[in-house]
Design a protein around this motif. Structure first.
Motif, PDB file in Angstrom:
ATOM      1  N   VAL A 122       0.837  -1.206   0.000  1.00 15.52           N
ATOM      2  CA  VAL A 122       0.000   0.000   0.000  1.00 15.52           C
ATOM      3  C   VAL A 122       0.868   1.250   0.000  1.00 15.52           C
ATOM      4  O   VAL A 122       0.547   2.252  -0.660  1.00 15.52           O
ATOM      5  CB  VAL A 122      -0.937  -0.006   1.220  1.00 15.52           C
ATOM      6  CG1 VAL A 122      -1.559   1.369   1.446  1.00 15.52           C
ATOM      7  CG2 VAL A 122      -2.042  -1.044   1.022  1.00 15.52           C
ATOM      8  N   ALA A 125       1.832   3.154  -3.243  1.00 13.62           N
ATOM      9  CA  ALA A 125       0.865   3.918  -4.043  1.00 13.62           C
ATOM     10  C   ALA A 125       1.123   5.417  -3.935  1.00 13.62           C
ATOM     11  O   ALA A 125       1.009   6.150  -4.924  1.00 13.62           O
ATOM     12  CB  ALA A 125      -0.556   3.592  -3.608  1.00 13.62           C
ATOM     13  N   LEU A 126       1.440   5.914  -2.726  1.00  8.47           N
ATOM     14  CA  LEU A 126       1.615   7.357  -2.532  1.00  8.47           C
ATOM     15  C   LEU A 126       2.775   7.902  -3.359  1.00  8.47           C
ATOM     16  O   LEU A 126       2.599   8.904  -4.082  1.00  8.47           O
ATOM     17  CB  LEU A 126       1.808   7.661  -1.049  1.00  8.47           C
ATOM     18  CG  LEU A 126       2.047   9.139  -0.699  1.00  8.47           C
ATOM     19  CD1 LEU A 126       0.869   9.989  -1.163  1.00  8.47           C
ATOM     20  CD2 LEU A 126       2.270   9.285   0.807  1.00  8.47           C
ATOM     21  N   THR A 161      -6.476  10.692   0.252  1.00  8.14           N
ATOM     22  CA  THR A 161      -6.752   9.279   0.524  1.00  8.14           C
ATOM     23  C   THR A 161      -5.469   8.457   0.506  1.00  8.14           C
ATOM     24  O   THR A 161      -5.260   7.583   1.361  1.00  8.14           O
ATOM     25  CB  THR A 161      -7.729   8.719  -0.524  1.00  8.14           C
ATOM     26  OG1 THR A 161      -8.947   9.474  -0.477  1.00  8.14           O
ATOM     27  CG2 THR A 161      -8.030   7.259  -0.257  1.00  8.14           C
ATOM     28  N   ALA A 162      -4.595   8.733  -0.450  1.00  9.60           N
ATOM     29  CA  ALA A 162      -3.332   8.002  -0.545  1.00  9.60           C
ATOM     30  C   ALA A 162      -2.444   8.271   0.666  1.00  9.60           C
ATOM     31  O   ALA A 162      -1.797   7.358   1.191  1.00  9.60           O
ATOM     32  CB  ALA A 162      -2.596   8.386  -1.827  1.00  9.60           C
ATOM     33  N   ALA A 165      -3.932   6.387   3.627  1.00  6.70           N
ATOM     34  CA  ALA A 165      -3.668   4.953   3.492  1.00  6.70           C
ATOM     35  C   ALA A 165      -2.217   4.633   3.828  1.00  6.70           C
ATOM     36  O   ALA A 165      -1.927   3.626   4.490  1.00  6.70           O
ATOM     37  CB  ALA A 165      -3.996   4.490   2.072  1.00  6.70           C
ATOM     38  N   ALA A 166      -1.300   5.502   3.392  1.00  9.20           N
ATOM     39  CA  ALA A 166       0.107   5.280   3.687  1.00  9.20           C
ATOM     40  C   ALA A 166       0.387   5.385   5.186  1.00  9.20           C
ATOM     41  O   ALA A 166       1.170   4.601   5.738  1.00  9.20           O
ATOM     42  CB  ALA A 166       0.975   6.282   2.924  1.00  9.20           C
ATOM     43  N   THR A 196      -7.782  -1.067   3.818  1.00 13.33           N
ATOM     44  CA  THR A 196      -6.922   0.060   3.456  1.00 13.33           C
ATOM     45  C   THR A 196      -6.291  -0.188   2.087  1.00 13.33           C
ATOM     46  O   THR A 196      -6.188   0.721   1.260  1.00 13.33           O
ATOM     47  CB  THR A 196      -5.818   0.258   4.510  1.00 13.33           C
ATOM     48  OG1 THR A 196      -6.412   0.545   5.777  1.00 13.33           O
ATOM     49  CG2 THR A 196      -4.896   1.401   4.128  1.00 13.33           C
ATOM     50  N   THR A 199      -8.962   0.351  -0.607  1.00  6.68           N
ATOM     51  CA  THR A 199      -9.180   1.797  -0.805  1.00  6.68           C
ATOM     52  C   THR A 199      -8.032   2.416  -1.578  1.00  6.68           C
ATOM     53  O   THR A 199      -8.235   3.245  -2.481  1.00  6.68           O
ATOM     54  CB  THR A 199      -9.332   2.498   0.555  1.00  6.68           C
ATOM     55  OG1 THR A 199     -10.414   1.894   1.277  1.00  6.68           O
ATOM     56  CG2 THR A 199      -9.604   3.982   0.372  1.00  6.68           C
ATOM     57  N   SER A 200      -6.810   2.015  -1.238  1.00  6.64           N
ATOM     58  CA  SER A 200      -5.640   2.543  -1.928  1.00  6.64           C
ATOM     59  C   SER A 200      -5.640   2.141  -3.400  1.00  6.64           C
ATOM     60  O   SER A 200      -5.272   2.940  -4.271  1.00  6.64           O
ATOM     61  CB  SER A 200      -4.370   2.026  -1.242  1.00  6.64           C
ATOM     62  OG  SER A 200      -3.219   2.495  -1.896  1.00  6.64           O
TER      63      SER A 200
END
Length: 256
Positions: A122, A125-126, A161-162, A165-166, A196, A199-200
């Motif tokens: 996850v 993703a950021l 959101t990212a 999640a991170a 999480t 969502t990510s």
């Protein structure tokens, strides 16, 4: 012998410091060293156990292999007083415990390992979203055009959101890593990590779509193609890891 005494099982979260990057599952035949002989109680036992366990493939194979080694060593020690090798193997299996007794302890370790693997995935993703946005901004400035307003409005919540999640993923890694030796992790943590991840993955897909629209607006097709391809690969990886984590989180664990 109980699940806690089995040499392969380490149900405490602290025993999950080094995780496997794999998110796949192994089938029962993958866990055994070769073909299962019907007259071999040890191979039959470890194969039945492998069939009910879910988690990172390498860790699962290693745990099942360690259990097999422990059973073989115990059967060897019991051989002089058991008459035949088969009787010794049966006694070893009986002392270690049934599949129903061993599985929760093994599954607890696998579930924590899968949660950590998903959390690390996850967190990728950021940086990807930030990189895509930076490249888009550079491309737009080079073309002397502005980013479409709809894209700007979409990027803000997706970026938020990212980031969230991170942060949750980092907290999960800390809770199941060094802190687990001092504080017990919440029982629902693997399920939280799984959602999480889902969502990510959704945020990543929508973010890639926004970046695609922005790059297409300035006719930067190489950037568009690269962003779409990278987003597709990363989205598939995060979604698969989150799905595996959710499956593990729904299984019964030792101490729950």
């Amino acid at each position: 012998m109980s699940a806690e005494q089995a040499p392969a099982a380490d149900p405490s979260p602290g025993g999950v410091g080094a995780d496997d990057a794999s998110t796949g599952e192994v089938r029962p035949d993958d866990a055994s060293a070769g073909e299962v002989r019907p007259d071999d109680p040890i191979e039959a036992h470890v194969t039945q156990l492998a069939a009910v366990l879910h988690g990172p493939a390498r860790r699962k194979a290693r745990m099942v292999g360690e259990l097999r080694d422990g059973l073989v060593d115990t059967a060897r020690d019991l051989a002089p007083e058991s008459g035949t090798e088969r009787d010794a193997a049966r006694r070893a299996v009986s002392e270690f415990g049934t599949v129903a007794e061993l599985a929760p302890g093994f599954q607890r370790e696998l579930t924590i390992a899968q949660a950590r693997d998903t959390a690390r995935t996850v967190m990728t993703a950021l940086p990807f979203l930030l990189l895509c946005w930076w490249l888009t901004q550079v491309s737009v400035r080079t073309a002397d055009q502005g980013v479409p307003g709809a894209v700007r409005w979409a990027v803000v919540p997706l970026g938020g959101t990212a980031v969230l999640a991170a942060l949750l993923a980092a907290a999960a890694l800390a809770a199941t890593g060094p802190l687990s030796r001092r504080l017990p992790h919440p029982e629902r943590l693997p399920l939280v990590v799984a959602w999480t991840g889902t969502t990510s993955a959704v945020a990543l897909a929508l973010g890639a779509l926004a970046f695609t629209v922005a790059s297409a607006a300035v006719a930067n097709w190489p950037l568009t193609a690269a962003a779409c391809l990278a987003a597709l690969v990363l989205h598939a990886r995060i979604a698969a890891s989150a799905r595996a984590c959710r499956q593990c989180a729904r299984l019964p664990l030792a101490g729950s």
